[in-house]
Design a protein around this motif. Structure first.
Motif, PDB file in Angstrom:
ATOM      1  N   VAL A 264       0.830  -1.203   0.000  1.00 22.29           N
ATOM      2  CA  VAL A 264       0.000   0.000   0.000  1.00 22.29           C
ATOM      3  C   VAL A 264       0.868   1.257   0.000  1.00 22.29           C
ATOM      4  O   VAL A 264       0.627   2.192  -0.773  1.00 22.29           O
ATOM      5  N   TRP A 265       1.882   1.279   0.845  1.00 24.71           N
ATOM      6  CA  TRP A 265       2.705   2.482   0.946  1.00 24.71           C
ATOM      7  C   TRP A 265       3.430   2.759  -0.371  1.00 24.71           C
ATOM      8  O   TRP A 265       3.461   3.900  -0.836  1.00 24.71           O
TER       9      TRP A 265
ATOM     10  N   THR B 160      -5.811  -2.151   5.020  1.00 28.31           N
ATOM     11  CA  THR B 160      -4.646  -1.308   5.282  1.00 28.31           C
ATOM     12  C   THR B 160      -4.767   0.017   4.548  1.00 28.31           C
ATOM     13  O   THR B 160      -4.517   1.090   5.115  1.00 28.31           O
ATOM     14  N   ALA B 161      -5.150  -0.029   3.270  1.00 31.01           N
ATOM     15  CA  ALA B 161      -5.285   1.193   2.476  1.00 31.01           C
ATOM     16  C   ALA B 161      -6.335   2.128   3.052  1.00 31.01           C
ATOM     17  O   ALA B 161      -6.125   3.351   3.123  1.00 31.01           O
ATOM     18  N   ILE B 162      -7.459   1.578   3.463  1.00 33.42           N
ATOM     19  CA  ILE B 162      -8.516   2.417   4.044  1.00 33.42           C
ATOM     20  C   ILE B 162      -8.003   3.147   5.283  1.00 33.42           C
ATOM     21  O   ILE B 162      -8.181   4.367   5.429  1.00 33.42           O
ATOM     22  N   GLN B 163      -7.357   2.423   6.175  1.00 30.24           N
ATOM     23  CA  GLN B 163      -6.912   3.034   7.424  1.00 30.24           C
ATOM     24  C   GLN B 163      -5.835   4.094   7.189  1.00 30.24           C
ATOM     25  O   GLN B 163      -5.905   5.202   7.727  1.00 30.24           O
ATOM     26  N   LEU B 164      -4.828   3.752   6.393  1.00 33.04           N
ATOM     27  CA  LEU B 164      -3.753   4.706   6.155  1.00 33.04           C
ATOM     28  C   LEU B 164      -4.256   5.936   5.408  1.00 33.04           C
ATOM     29  O   LEU B 164      -3.912   7.074   5.763  1.00 33.04           O
ATOM     30  N   ALA B 165      -5.054   5.733   4.372  1.00 33.14           N
ATOM     31  CA  ALA B 165      -5.503   6.858   3.556  1.00 33.14           C
ATOM     32  C   ALA B 165      -6.442   7.780   4.326  1.00 33.14           C
ATOM     33  O   ALA B 165      -6.314   9.013   4.255  1.00 33.14           O
TER      34      ALA B 165
ATOM     35  N   GLY C  97      -2.242   2.847  18.450  1.00 30.34           N
ATOM     36  CA  GLY C  97      -3.530   2.192  18.291  1.00 30.34           C
ATOM     37  C   GLY C  97      -4.482   2.918  17.366  1.00 30.34           C
ATOM     38  O   GLY C  97      -5.675   2.600  17.321  1.00 30.34           O
ATOM     39  N   GLU C  98      -3.978   3.879  16.571  1.00 29.38           N
ATOM     40  CA  GLU C  98      -4.843   4.610  15.656  1.00 29.38           C
ATOM     41  C   GLU C  98      -5.202   3.766  14.433  1.00 29.38           C
ATOM     42  O   GLU C  98      -6.238   3.992  13.802  1.00 29.38           O
ATOM     43  N   ILE C  99      -4.335   2.843  14.080  1.00 31.56           N
ATOM     44  CA  ILE C  99      -4.598   1.871  13.031  1.00 31.56           C
ATOM     45  C   ILE C  99      -4.149   0.509  13.542  1.00 31.56           C
ATOM     46  O   ILE C  99      -3.371   0.424  14.500  1.00 31.56           O
ATOM     47  N   ALA C 100      -4.621  -0.551  12.920  1.00 33.59           N
ATOM     48  CA  ALA C 100      -4.257  -1.905  13.362  1.00 33.59           C
ATOM     49  C   ALA C 100      -4.554  -2.886  12.245  1.00 33.59           C
ATOM     50  O   ALA C 100      -5.468  -2.662  11.434  1.00 33.59           O
ATOM     51  N   PRO C 101      -3.800  -3.989  12.167  1.00 35.25           N
ATOM     52  CA  PRO C 101      -4.116  -4.998  11.157  1.00 35.25           C
ATOM     53  C   PRO C 101      -5.455  -5.658  11.463  1.00 35.25           C
ATOM     54  O   PRO C 101      -5.783  -5.919  12.622  1.00 35.25           O
ATOM     55  N   LEU C 102      -6.222  -5.898  10.420  1.00 36.35           N
ATOM     56  CA  LEU C 102      -7.471  -6.635  10.550  1.00 36.35           C
ATOM     57  C   LEU C 102      -7.139  -8.104  10.358  1.00 36.35           C
ATOM     58  O   LEU C 102      -6.716  -8.514   9.277  1.00 36.35           O
TER      59      LEU C 102
END
Length: 338
Positions: free
Chosen positions: A139-140, A167-172, A303-308
């Motif tokens: 993604v990055w 991952t893309a949803i959370q980072l973006a 904890g702002e993002i995390a693997p699903l």
């Protein structure tokens, strides 16, 4: 520890379905110049692994023939002077790292270029750490390393609850980007929204291109991250705004698109690109690792993002893990525990 001479690994008897996977004994790798040897505690299961199992995605000539593109574990040996490890942090025996591998992750030991290793985020165990590298590097490198998706822009992510999609949803979304997603069930659409998507489209029930037109007042989105390929090319082109960019990273829907209206590319000045990460040089992957540690790892640790993660199965149940992967019923990553 003494260097191992053999190890257990998942072996593909012949190209085919999940049943061709079995556990066997193979020679253990030795770390070469710029590499470390990781005692694997967990390994992620990804779509390219299934493609390789089927005989459709052969590894590069210099890569391990074993499956597995990401691992987490402990460094037990270090090779010679590093080469092409720009941005790598100092590594030492005993460090717990997760790593993007060049293959060989479904095994008790894996040799990895040092620059492709990252520390476990604070508070993470092996399973959570192993769920990071393949999706975060992908993604990055495709969306953010060259500023393809910018704050204030819009992004459509196909497969919102896949490892890549989640991952893309959370980072973006946390970088000020408006994210839309597609998914195959109402539950997966709801999960996509929970992860940060503004809206999610059930592709089994709706024409996603028509819905994107509604959601964007017919403008379209600036960027699409696509893992489907062929059969999605025309609706993807219809979903892009003028000067928009389609980034193709997999071909799960085939490599041919005979019905696509290519005139739209010219009239709307669209950009269509495609990449594969695995053949890229170690120096490129090390640069992505450095960016991730600087930009994404603090978000993970806060904890702002995390693997699903959908499931963590014992290594000996690798065939069952691939059956689950092939079913498409999972939401998030599948991980093998050693």
């Amino acid at each position: 520890m003494e260097m191992p001479t053999s190890m257990r690994a998942a072996i593909v008897r012949e190209p085919g379905g999940p049943e061709v996977l079995e556990i066997g004994t193979v020679p253990a790798p030795r770390p070469g110049p710029g590499q470390v040897l990781i005692r694997v505690e967990a390994a992620g299961v990804n779509a390219p692994d299934a493609m390789q199992r089927k005989g459709l995605y052969p590894p590069p000539p210099d890569a391990s023939p074993l499956l597995g593109l990401e691992v987490a574990g402990e460094i037990v040996a270090v090779g010679g002077a590093p080469e092409g490890t720009e941005g790598a942090h100092a590594l030492a025996l005993g460090d717990r790292v997760c790593a993007l591998t060049n293959g060989g992750g479904y095994a008790e030991f894996c040799a990895v270029p040092a620059g492709q290793c990252l520390p476990w985020p604070e508070g993470y165990d092996a399973v959570r750490a192993a769920a990071l590298p393949e999706t975060y590097f992908t993604v990055w490198s495709n969306l953010f390393e060259e500023n393809v998706a910018r704050a204030g822009s819009s992004l459509l992510v196909h497969g919102g609850t896949s490892g890549i999609g989640s991952t893309a949803i959370q980072l973006a979304s946390r970088r000020g980007i408006t994210v839309f997603a597609t998914a195959g069930t109402a539950e997966k659409c709801a999960t996509s929204v929970r992860l940060g998507a503004t809206a999610a489209i059930n592709y089994r029930e709706e024409d996603f291109a028509a819905r994107i037109a509604e959601l964007t007042q017919k403008r379209g989105v600036d960027v699409i991250l696509d893992m489907i390929g062929g059969r999605y090319l025309d609706p993807n082109l219809r979903s892009l705004a003028t000067d928009g960019r389609l980034v193709i990273i997999a071909l799960q829907g085939g490599a041919k698109a005979p019905d696509a209206d290519l005139a739209r590319i010219m009239t709307r000045r669209l950009h269509v690109t495609g990449t594969t990460l695995r053949p890229r040089p170690a120096s490129f992957k090390a640069r992505i690792a450095a960016s991730l540690r600087r930009e994404a790892w603090p978000l993970l640790e806060r904890g702002e993002i995390a693997p699903l993660i959908h499931a963590a199965l014992p290594f000996t149940e690798v065939a069952e893990a691939h059956s689950l992967l092939d079913s498409g019923s999972h939401a998030g990553k599948i991980v093998l525990r050693f």
